[in-house]
Design a protein around this motif. Structure first.
Motif: not given
Lengths: 126, 286
Positions: A26-30, A96-99, A111-112, A117-118
């Motif tokens: 699930h994405f969060r703060d994308a 999705v660049m950050e999130g 983290a992305i 993504a890592n």
């Protein structure tokens, strides 16, 4: 990271892999960005065959897309270029660049950063 | 190496593999652009729309071979993953090959090229092959039991299959000169040229070999516990740096054995340019 990519990801923790709750992540703060990529209708059609549509619907609703059909397009619908272009835009061009990506089973957060993504796990989760 | 336990192996590989690739990423990448022919053939032979993984993708040089398939590429190195992420329409992410973030049994194909030889114990190398096999769609071929009780499998062309490549011990004609009977666990130097004074571009653009490594046969015979000599210069010029990476050099038959121990079947294998390779499928569940 592409929206298409998430359809082929699950939690890296071994005990989560067989859990239905771990898919999709699930994405969060994308934070999203749009990247222009060449439109290849055959590629989109092929990816549609492989896509887990329910998971794709979960992902897109988390990212705020509201126009995704409830059912996976099949047959004649696949000749609708407007639909294929829309899907191209969502699946490949939306980045999705950050999130974060979060596991629904163990709640671990990945983290992305700068679009990547890592999934490296801390020692206690390996 | 078999006495090394898991957590020691992780620390060791961190220092002698992961850290080194992070340091040499950009120079390493500038020397890696020509796909090996067997890998190229494997990727070009896939049906359009196939979905697969490239485990230990490095700079992603195999992501340019076939744009009609979708590849999820991963690497431990953040610096290399960043480079690999530029290749469309594919995906690149940071992951460990023993903890891959993919649903099991869902991929048409996998490649893991020049990766498994970086794991420092036999158990971890088998584990690495296992984690690639687990991602593949299961082998749907019918098992055929012969009267003597042995079971043979004839894989269907639509079964998930993986291509694995490892460095060979038997390479007496390479400039490193390793061969049968020599030590298999070696530290291999990588010399980077800094931009100061010299150009960092590859010297031989057609060479598939690692041109910037200096032959050090003493190391190949020596102990794998050789300390990393980061920063030590081999040449009079102070613009170069030498890094040592750990490798396990595979001897003939060893890759096939590891595949079998990991629960796979080799359907084709061979030797190409100082490397052993194998195309493998998962064994059917008993």
């Amino acid at each position: 990271m592409k929206v298409l990519t998430v359809n082929f990801l699950t939690c890296a923790v071994k005990t989560c892999k067989t859990s239905p709750e771990a898919f999709p992540l699930h994405f969060r703060d994308a934070e999203l960005a749009q990247q222009d990529l060449e439109f290849n209708p055959e590629f989109i059609k092929n990816m549609l065959l492989r896509l887990d549509w329910n998971a794709f619907r979960v992902t897109t609703s988390e990212l705020g897309f509201s126009t995704i059909p409830a059912e996976k397009p099949e047959g004649d619908a696949l000749n609708d270029e407007t639909l294929l272009r829309d899907l191209h835009k969502v699946l490949l061009e939306t980045q999705v660049m950050e999130g974060k990506l979060v596991c629904g089973h163990c709640a671990h957060e990945y983290a992305i950063k700068e679009g990547i993504a890592n999934f490296l796990l801390p020692n206690h989760l390996v | 190496m078999s006495s090394r336990d898991g957590s020691t192996a992780v620390t060791y590989e961190d220092e002698h593999v992961h850290h080194v690739y992070e340091q040499i990423a950009s120079h390493f990448s500038s020397t890696r652009y020509k796909p090996w022919p067997i890998v190229e053939r494997f990727l070009q032979g896939l049906p359009d729309g196939a979905v697969g993984v490239d485990v230990g993708c490095g700079n992603g040089k195999y992501l340019t071979v076939n744009p009609k398939v979708f590849i999820l590429a991963s690497d431990r190195s953040q610096a290399l993953t960043k480079i690999a992420a530029q290749h469309q329409p594919h995906a690149a992410l940071i992951a460990d090959n023993l903890s891959l973030p993919h649903p099991p049994s869902s991929f048409d194909f996998a490649i893991s090229i020049a990766v498994i030889h970086h794991l420092s114990t036999p158990a971890r190398r088998v584990e690495a092959i296992k984690s690639v096999l687990e991602l593949l769609k299961p082998n749907r071929a019918l098992k055929q039991e012969s009267p003597n009780g042995s079971v043979s499998q004839s894989p269907d062309s639509s079964d998930g299959r993986a291509l694995i490549y490892v460095w060979a011990l038997e390479q007496k004609n390479s400039r490193r000169g390793w061969d049968e009977g020599m030590a298999q666990d070696v530290m291999v130097p990588w010399v980077t040229k800094s931009s100061r004074g010299t150009s960092s571009k590859p010297l031989k653009r057609n060479s598939a070999v690692e041109h910037s490594e200096t032959r050090q046969s003493d190391l190949s015979k020596g102990s794998v516990t050789a300390q990393s000599r980061k920063g030590e210069s081999l040449t009079p010029s102070d613009s170069s740096q030498t890094f040592y990476r750990y490798y396990h050099l595979y001897r003939a038959g060893e890759l096939e054995q590891d595949v079998s121990d990991a629960g796979g079947t080799v359907i084709e294998s061979g030797y190409e340019k100082d490397n052993w390779w194998a195309i493998i499928v998962r064994n059917s569940e008993p």
